[in-house]
Design an enzyme around this catalytic site. Structure first.
Site, PDB file in Angstrom:
ATOM      1  N   SER A 406       0.298  -7.170   1.609  1.00  0.00           N
ATOM      2  CA  SER A 406       0.709  -7.374   2.994  1.00  0.00           C
ATOM      3  C   SER A 406       0.377  -8.766   3.513  1.00  0.00           C
ATOM      4  O   SER A 406       0.934  -9.742   3.061  1.00  0.00           O
ATOM      5  CB  SER A 406       0.076  -6.286   3.879  1.00  0.00           C
ATOM      6  OG  SER A 406       0.480  -5.025   3.444  1.00  0.00           O
ATOM      7  N   LYS A 431       4.181  -5.553  -0.972  1.00  0.00           N
ATOM      8  CA  LYS A 431       4.482  -4.826   0.264  1.00  0.00           C
ATOM      9  C   LYS A 431       5.095  -5.802   1.270  1.00  0.00           C
ATOM     10  O   LYS A 431       4.409  -6.584   1.902  1.00  0.00           O
ATOM     11  CB  LYS A 431       3.210  -4.202   0.857  1.00  0.00           C
ATOM     12  CG  LYS A 431       3.467  -3.436   2.147  1.00  0.00           C
ATOM     13  CD  LYS A 431       2.199  -2.755   2.626  1.00  0.00           C
ATOM     14  CE  LYS A 431       2.454  -2.046   3.945  1.00  0.00           C
ATOM     15  NZ  LYS A 431       2.659  -3.013   5.051  1.00  0.00           N
TER      16      LYS A 431
END
Length: 517
Positions: A406, A431
């Site tokens: 992320s 992600k």
């Protein structure tokens, strides 16, 4: 994970072009002010909804729909007979608000009735902000009706929450989820960077199942009381901890500043210097500052015989205080004559998007693109710096692995694609989605995927990750980040990590070729 939360005051670092960080795709997460009225045994809740002024379109416009939509979903059977009616009214004036009204039967179980309200809140937020406007190719209004029918006969809040989780699961996005009030408090501790407690890191020892101390925060009540790594927790305030998980035990240790907690523990022995045996301590609860950063300076002799100083900075999470602490560390190291840097993002699962972008700006100049976001309509919007000035131009290596996700991937991608850093390690998690986090009326929280992102070079890393420039397999990863700050032989500990040795070699090569900028 990536989280976009309601904007906080700026840290005074830098400005961004195209889309201020407070205007990432999707409305700003907020709690719906829900007005509750009762009519003939039916709950009628009105959810005022502002226009999506935080939805950043490619042309800078704010697209909203006008007119009136009235849709009736029929047929609660038997005791659940009532209509779920939704009326959405749009107005031209931005100052006016849309209104969404949902009517449904009141559960006879009070705790289930409370969760019914949470269901409507969650459903409405998904309806307004979820990245997929088809809701995984289903009728989202009908899904509310179906879930309400299933929830009506239930007797417990837990069972009712499971119905909400089941509704969210149909979206096909594992990152869109609801967590309980207790879980949300734990999440906030990680993102805020502060807690009220005693300063202990604890975990369940896999083999024995016992709760053991991983480390104490320096200067904390636990540290002052002489609690050490390896000590086993037996009781908290007289309650035996057998079979209790680490998170549940941690909640018992936390509490209001000024109160105390009584802890019985079994000392680890040699390290504590007091011998094996049970002892009990009374610990005051205080405000504990959790630092996401550990750092040290690695000194070594270069190929040509000169002393080189490398600044090693480990960033474990992107909390609200991460950027400010990173800035302080870099400036301190510059004052100490550091000539190159290793930024360690291994096993950093992410956190606040804004924190990741703020850190990226500390290493870059000019008007570079940091990330490209894609909203629910498919519009791509670059987030650029505005006349940025890096804190240092010294060579930089970023360490990543499969646990870097992320916001870690946003930062690594920004530094790599702009030619500022070499990536060393393993392919990252992959992600490429951003979540909003909204606290609901009952203290629970809803995570919603509101945007996708691409790296500055337009690489889609979702489920793919970022491949490093140089791969390495560490022979030894530092097991406890907290030990970095207290280990008197930190340099030798780090240099036993083969990936750091590879990073130092890459920095040496950069130094010979000329600093990256």
């Amino acid at each position: 994970m990536n989280f976009h939360t309601t904007p906080k005051p700026e840290l005074g670092l830098r400005r961004l072009a195209s889309a201020p960080l407070s205007k990432l795709p999707g409305p700003s997460p907020r709690r719906f002010p829900v007005r509750q009225r009762f009519r003939n045994g039916t709950n009628l809740w009105a959810l005022p909804r502002k226009k999506s002024v935080l939805r950043c379109e490619a042309d800078g416009s704010d697209r909203t729909s006008n007119g009136v939509l009235e849709k009736a979903a029929s047929g609660f059977a038997a005791a659940a007979a009532a209509a779920a009616v939704m009326a959405v009214c749009g107005c031209d004036a931005p100052a006016l608000a849309e209104s969404l009204t949902v009517a449904f039967p009141v559960s006879r179980a009070r705790e289930v009735n409370t969760v019914q309200r949470t269901l409507v809140e969650a459903w409405g937020l998904i309806r307004e902000t979820f990245i997929d406007p088809t809701f995984n190719h289903q009728d989202w209004d009908l899904k509310l009706q179906q879930t309400m029918v299933e929830m009506f006969p239930l007797k417990s809040a837990d069972a009712a929450y499971n119905k909400i989780s089941g509704m969210l699961a149909t979206l096909g996005d594992p990152f869109t989820r609801i967590i309980s009030p207790k879980e949300y408090q734990s999440f906030r501790i990680g993102s805020d960077g502060n807690l009220q407690g005693v300063g202990l890191f604890i975990n369940v020892e896999p083999k024995s199942g016992n709760l053991v101390v991983l480390s104490c925060i320096e200067g904390s009540p636990a540290d002052r009381a002489g609690i050490h790594e390896g000590d086993e927790l037996i009781e908290i305030d007289g309650e035996n901890l057998a079979g209790l998980g680490s998170e549940a035990a941690a909640r018992k240790l936390r509490g209001r500043v000024g109160t105390t907690v009584r802890v019985k523990l079994h000392s680890g022995g040699a390290e504590s210097g007091i011998g094996n045996g049970l002892r009990e301590v009374q610990l005051p609860r205080e405000v504990i500052k959790l630092s996401p950063i550990s750092s040290t300076i690695i000194s070594h002799i270069s190929i040509d015989g000169h002393e080189l100083k490398t600044g090693y900075v480990r960033l474990s999470a992107f909390s609200q205080n991460a950027a400010a602490e990173m800035e302080n560390v870099i400036l301190e190291m510059e004052d100490q004559g550091v000539q190159s840097y290793i930024l360690d993002l291994r096993n950093n699962p992410g956190g606040l998007v804004k924190a990741g972008l703020d850190v990226a700006q500390m290493w870059l100049d000019g008007d570079e693109t940091l990330v490209n976001t894609i909203d629910r309509e498919g519009n791509m919007l670059p987030i650029n710096m505005v006349n940025g000035h890096a804190l240092t131009h010294d060579p930089l290596v970023v360490l990543v692995n499969e646990g870097s996700a992320s916001a870690s991937e946003i930062l690594a991608g920004a530094l790599h694609d702009n030619g500022r850093a070499i990536l060393v390690g393993h392919r990252t998690f992959g992600k490429g989605k951003i979540q909003s986090v909204t606290e609901l009326h009952d203290g629970s929280a809803l995570f919603i995927t509101v945007a996708k992102y691409l790296s500055p070079a337009l690489h889609d890393i979702d489920q793919v990750g970022i491949a490093p420039d140089v791969q390495c397999t560490p022979d030894k990863l530092t097991s406890s980040i907290a030990s970095l700050s207290r280990d008197k032989n930190t340099t030798s500990t780090l240099e036993s990590d083969s990936c750091i040795m590879v990073a130092e070699h890459e920095l040496e090569v950069q130094k010979l070729k000329g600093s990256a900028s």
